[in-house]
Scaffold this motif. Structure first.
Motif, PDB file in Angstrom:
ATOM      1  N   THR A 122      49.162  42.217  38.880  1.00 28.46           N
ATOM      2  CA  THR A 122      49.561  43.630  38.766  1.00 28.46           C
ATOM      3  C   THR A 122      51.003  43.791  38.311  1.00 28.46           C
ATOM      4  O   THR A 122      51.355  44.803  37.715  1.00 28.46           O
ATOM      5  CB  THR A 122      49.368  44.353  40.114  1.00 28.46           C
ATOM      6  OG1 THR A 122      50.087  43.647  41.136  1.00 28.46           O
ATOM      7  CG2 THR A 122      47.895  44.409  40.485  1.00 28.46           C
ATOM      8  N   ASP A 123      51.851  42.802  38.582  1.00 25.37           N
ATOM      9  CA  ASP A 123      53.256  42.930  38.196  1.00 25.37           C
ATOM     10  C   ASP A 123      53.564  42.194  36.880  1.00 25.37           C
ATOM     11  O   ASP A 123      54.723  42.024  36.513  1.00 25.37           O
ATOM     12  CB  ASP A 123      54.168  42.405  39.299  1.00 25.37           C
ATOM     13  CG  ASP A 123      53.899  40.943  39.626  1.00 25.37           C
ATOM     14  OD1 ASP A 123      52.856  40.425  39.177  1.00 25.37           O
ATOM     15  OD2 ASP A 123      54.720  40.327  40.325  1.00 25.37           O
TER      16      ASP A 123
ATOM     17  N   LYS B 234      56.877  50.747  34.344  1.00 24.32           N
ATOM     18  CA  LYS B 234      57.060  49.425  33.748  1.00 24.32           C
ATOM     19  C   LYS B 234      57.038  49.519  32.217  1.00 24.32           C
ATOM     20  O   LYS B 234      57.838  48.873  31.531  1.00 24.32           O
ATOM     21  CB  LYS B 234      55.975  48.470  34.246  1.00 24.32           C
ATOM     22  CG  LYS B 234      56.191  47.014  33.831  1.00 24.32           C
ATOM     23  CD  LYS B 234      55.241  46.097  34.544  1.00 24.32           C
ATOM     24  CE  LYS B 234      55.635  45.873  35.985  1.00 24.32           C
ATOM     25  NZ  LYS B 234      56.884  45.059  36.100  1.00 24.32           N
ATOM     26  N   LEU B 235      56.151  50.330  31.675  1.00 23.01           N
ATOM     27  CA  LEU B 235      56.082  50.500  30.222  1.00 23.01           C
ATOM     28  C   LEU B 235      57.340  51.182  29.688  1.00 23.01           C
ATOM     29  O   LEU B 235      57.801  50.873  28.579  1.00 23.01           O
ATOM     30  CB  LEU B 235      54.832  51.294  29.839  1.00 23.01           C
ATOM     31  CG  LEU B 235      53.493  50.570  30.086  1.00 23.01           C
ATOM     32  CD1 LEU B 235      52.320  51.520  29.903  1.00 23.01           C
ATOM     33  CD2 LEU B 235      53.346  49.368  29.170  1.00 23.01           C
ATOM     34  N   LYS B 236      57.898  52.095  30.454  1.00 28.50           N
ATOM     35  CA  LYS B 236      59.176  52.711  30.062  1.00 28.50           C
ATOM     36  C   LYS B 236      60.308  51.694  30.105  1.00 28.50           C
ATOM     37  O   LYS B 236      61.172  51.663  29.226  1.00 28.50           O
ATOM     38  CB  LYS B 236      59.501  53.884  30.987  1.00 28.50           C
ATOM     39  CG  LYS B 236      58.756  55.174  30.683  1.00 28.50           C
ATOM     40  CD  LYS B 236      59.270  56.319  31.553  1.00 28.50           C
ATOM     41  CE  LYS B 236      60.720  56.639  31.228  1.00 28.50           C
ATOM     42  NZ  LYS B 236      61.280  57.700  32.085  1.00 28.50           N
TER      43      LYS B 236
ATOM     44  N   THR C 151      49.467  43.579  27.818  1.00 26.21           N
ATOM     45  CA  THR C 151      48.677  43.434  29.040  1.00 26.21           C
ATOM     46  C   THR C 151      49.569  43.836  30.210  1.00 26.21           C
ATOM     47  O   THR C 151      50.703  43.367  30.322  1.00 26.21           O
ATOM     48  CB  THR C 151      48.180  41.989  29.232  1.00 26.21           C
ATOM     49  OG1 THR C 151      49.293  41.107  29.379  1.00 26.21           O
ATOM     50  CG2 THR C 151      47.326  41.542  28.063  1.00 26.21           C
ATOM     51  N   VAL C 152      49.049  44.714  31.051  1.00 22.19           N
ATOM     52  CA  VAL C 152      49.815  45.183  32.206  1.00 22.19           C
ATOM     53  C   VAL C 152      48.846  45.602  33.300  1.00 22.19           C
ATOM     54  O   VAL C 152      47.879  46.322  33.047  1.00 22.19           O
ATOM     55  CB  VAL C 152      50.751  46.366  31.812  1.00 22.19           C
ATOM     56  CG1 VAL C 152      49.969  47.521  31.203  1.00 22.19           C
ATOM     57  CG2 VAL C 152      51.580  46.836  32.997  1.00 22.19           C
ATOM     58  N   ALA C 153      49.085  45.107  34.507  1.00 23.09           N
ATOM     59  CA  ALA C 153      48.323  45.502  35.687  1.00 23.09           C
ATOM     60  C   ALA C 153      46.812  45.432  35.465  1.00 23.09           C
ATOM     61  O   ALA C 153      46.084  46.364  35.800  1.00 23.09           O
ATOM     62  CB  ALA C 153      48.736  46.914  36.117  1.00 23.09           C
ATOM     63  N   GLY C 154      46.352  44.335  34.861  1.00 27.80           N
ATOM     64  CA  GLY C 154      44.922  44.170  34.657  1.00 27.80           C
ATOM     65  C   GLY C 154      44.342  45.014  33.543  1.00 27.80           C
ATOM     66  O   GLY C 154      43.125  45.200  33.464  1.00 27.80           O
ATOM     67  N   ARG C 155      45.196  45.552  32.658  1.00 28.16           N
ATOM     68  CA  ARG C 155      44.744  46.369  31.541  1.00 28.16           C
ATOM     69  C   ARG C 155      45.240  45.784  30.220  1.00 28.16           C
ATOM     70  O   ARG C 155      46.376  45.319  30.137  1.00 28.16           O
ATOM     71  CB  ARG C 155      45.228  47.803  31.679  1.00 28.16           C
ATOM     72  CG  ARG C 155      44.434  48.588  32.729  1.00 28.16           C
ATOM     73  CD  ARG C 155      45.324  49.394  33.627  1.00 28.16           C
ATOM     74  NE  ARG C 155      44.540  50.118  34.616  1.00 28.16           N
ATOM     75  CZ  ARG C 155      44.401  49.712  35.886  1.00 28.16           C
ATOM     76  NH1 ARG C 155      44.976  48.599  36.308  1.00 28.16           N
ATOM     77  NH2 ARG C 155      43.695  50.430  36.741  1.00 28.16           N
ATOM     78  N   VAL C 156      44.387  45.830  29.217  1.00 27.05           N
ATOM     79  CA  VAL C 156      44.762  45.408  27.871  1.00 27.05           C
ATOM     80  C   VAL C 156      44.904  46.668  27.021  1.00 27.05           C
ATOM     81  O   VAL C 156      43.943  47.416  26.841  1.00 27.05           O
ATOM     82  CB  VAL C 156      43.698  44.475  27.257  1.00 27.05           C
ATOM     83  CG1 VAL C 156      44.089  44.099  25.827  1.00 27.05           C
ATOM     84  CG2 VAL C 156      43.524  43.228  28.103  1.00 27.05           C
ATOM     85  N   LEU C 157      46.114  46.895  26.507  1.00 24.39           N
ATOM     86  CA  LEU C 157      46.387  48.077  25.685  1.00 24.39           C
ATOM     87  C   LEU C 157      46.496  47.633  24.231  1.00 24.39           C
ATOM     88  O   LEU C 157      47.382  46.860  23.866  1.00 24.39           O
ATOM     89  CB  LEU C 157      47.694  48.745  26.129  1.00 24.39           C
ATOM     90  CG  LEU C 157      47.821  49.040  27.631  1.00 24.39           C
ATOM     91  CD1 LEU C 157      49.144  49.728  27.923  1.00 24.39           C
ATOM     92  CD2 LEU C 157      46.653  49.856  28.129  1.00 24.39           C
ATOM     93  N   LYS C 158      45.583  48.113  23.415  1.00 24.46           N
ATOM     94  CA  LYS C 158      45.572  47.784  21.994  1.00 24.46           C
ATOM     95  C   LYS C 158      46.215  48.934  21.236  1.00 24.46           C
ATOM     96  O   LYS C 158      45.605  49.990  21.043  1.00 24.46           O
ATOM     97  CB  LYS C 158      44.136  47.536  21.527  1.00 24.46           C
ATOM     98  CG  LYS C 158      43.463  46.394  22.291  1.00 24.46           C
ATOM     99  CD  LYS C 158      41.985  46.280  21.978  1.00 24.46           C
ATOM    100  CE  LYS C 158      41.343  45.173  22.794  1.00 24.46           C
ATOM    101  NZ  LYS C 158      39.892  45.062  22.564  1.00 24.46           N
TER     102      LYS C 158
END
Length: 481
Positions: free
Chosen positions: A287-288, A34-36, A84-91
């Motif tokens: 999650t999606d 998904k990030l790609k 924010t993706v799949a319950g994760r926060v990426l800083k």
């Protein structure tokens, strides 16, 4: 939610991402995919050379699917901001921050810079663009709701009521028809006046709906540990749930009807954003769901910051420039400095092309009662420039030659207006606290044309961003050009 820091341009293996995202390889694969898909990650070959690189070259990018247990590829982050993706926060913090793996303070400042950088667009980024389709950008929408609330307050509809002897506008028709008068000297007098007062309807459907959404948005951002980084104060305006307003189709129908009678621009934007939020109901925990706030092109942000703090004169009218001598008459037809750069002539057509050389910024510096013409180029690189070491991760030959050509393009203007001298300079960010002189870069064949070699200076990014946010200027004398 799991909250993690990632560094732009760093190479991550699948195993490292499993540890960061705190999940198995089977679960990390769809996240990477998904990030790609949204251009956040790029794949490169897992080589020692790639691991040591701090820049991403287009020719190094691999087009390949992500497989479980894959160790053939590394994944390069190409984003600055929050995801924010799949319950994760990426800083995601910029690549020049090399000495702090959790730069919370620095990222907080960068978020404010991004907010200011994007403010002129006056749009809500409701959707993310991807290679496949559009995806709802829930994070951007939640942030819009809260920032709009602090600027404009809750959605309001007003109601006109009639008061007996109130302080508002007198309703003469109603007063004449419904109250008694008495005559004195053949003049009518009214003891009781009917007046109009406009009040806010605190029980209005859309006011209540807006405050319910604001409370939900605030709660989601707090649970995602994002209120502080976006400098937002939590709000708690409503105890109602979205279900209290009817099912989704009913709410959307009410919003459509309200849009047909509202012509205030702010209300229209807010109603349309609420409509999108209801239509794509979801949560940052889904999650999606992938939402983002930030940019894949932080180099453009760095260019804008440098242009602002160094008082870019490229688009300023020539007549407004403080030149050493008055502007010569032959330059009046050219309204700006950018207009002085020659455009390529295609002889068979007798016409020039539209494109030409465009410097990042030009400024005029006064030092010891002398005027200096300075050509800057903001370069977003982590250049390795040390004595006796082969230079790496530096601007390419095309950047060096273009910088020389900028001076050549303005050489006649500089001479005609008697500038004391000209300087050329690359500006790069650093996580340090002082300006660092990294010498210069030169090509002897162009130096022989009496063109200035290009100075290289590293500017403390935190200082540059602080000046940008405060709308203050950097004194170029501190660059020691």
């Amino acid at each position: 939610m799991i909250s993690k820091f990632l560094r732009e341009q760093k190479r991550y293996s699948q195993r490292e991402l499993c540890a960061i995202f705190e999940c198995s390889e089977e679960k990390v694969v769809p996240i990477i995919r998904k990030l790609k898909e949204f251009g956040v990650f790029k794949a490169v070959r897992a080589t020692d050379t790639q691991r040591s690189m701090s820049e991403l070259l287009e020719e190094d990018i691999e087009v390949a699917d992500v497989e479980t247990g894959e160790d053939e590829y590394l994944y390069v982050l190409t984003f600055v901001g929050v995801i924010t993706v799949a319950g994760r926060v990426l800083k995601c913090y910029p690549k020049y921050l090399l000495h702090n793996s959790e730069p919370k303070k620095e990222l907080h400042q960068i978020i404010k810079v991004l907010q200011k950088f994007n403010k002129k667009e006056q749009i809500v980024r409701v959707f993310n663009n991807s290679s496949v389709d559009h995806a709802f950008n829930l994070l951007a929408v939640l942030l819009f709701f809260l920032t709009d609330y602090y600027e404009n307050g809750s959605y309001t509809n007003t109601e006109d009521i009639v008061q007996h002897n109130g302080s508002g506008e007198i309703l003469w028709d109603k007063t004449i028809n419904e109250t008694f008068m008495f005559l004195s000297d053949n003049r009518p007098y009214y003891i009781d006046l009917q007046t109009k007062k406009r009040i806010e309807d605190n029980y209005d459907y859309f006011k209540r709906l807006h405050e319910c959404i604001l409370t939900t948005a605030s709660k989601e951002l707090r649970q995602a540990d994002l209120l502080e980084i976006f400098e937002i104060t939590e709000v708690n305006l409503s105890d109602e749930l979205l279900d209290d307003f009817g099912d989704r189709d009913y709410i959307l129908s009410r919003i459509e009807k309200e849009l047909n009678i509202q012509f205030n621009t702010r209300k229209q934007i807010l109603l349309k954003t609420i409509y999108a939020y209801i239509a794509h109901s979801g949560s940052l925990y889904d999650t999606d769901c992938l939402s983002m706030f930030g940019t894949n092109s932080f180099s453009l942000v760095w260019e804008r910051v440098c242009a602002d703090i160094l008082d870019n004169k490229l688009d300023a009218p020539l007549s407004s420039l403080r030149l050493p001598v008055p502007l010569r008459p032959e330059y009046y037809p050219s309204s700006k400095l950018i207009d002085l750069i020659e455009r390529p002539l295609w002889t068979i057509t007798g016409k020039t092309s539209v494109d030409t050389l465009i410097p990042d910024l030009i400024t005029i510096v006064e030092k010891d009662d002398k005027k200096i013409f300075v050509i800057f180029d903001a370069k977003y690189y982590n250049a390795l420039l040390e004595p006796g070491v082969q230079p790496r991760a530096h601007p390419g030959i095309e950047s060096v030659t273009k910088q020389y050509l900028y001076q050549l393009a303005y050489q006649k203007f500089i001479k005609d207006h008697q500038f004391a001298y000209v300087r050329n300079c690359f500006l790069m960010p650093t996580d340090g606290d002082r300006v660092i002189n990294k010498g210069a870069v030169s090509l002897q064949m162009l130096d022989n044309l009496d063109l200035q070699r290009i100075q290289v200076r590293l500017i403390p990014a935190q200082m540059a961003f602080r000046l940008y946010l405060a709308e203050m200027k950097l004194n170029p004398e501190g660059l020691d050009l």
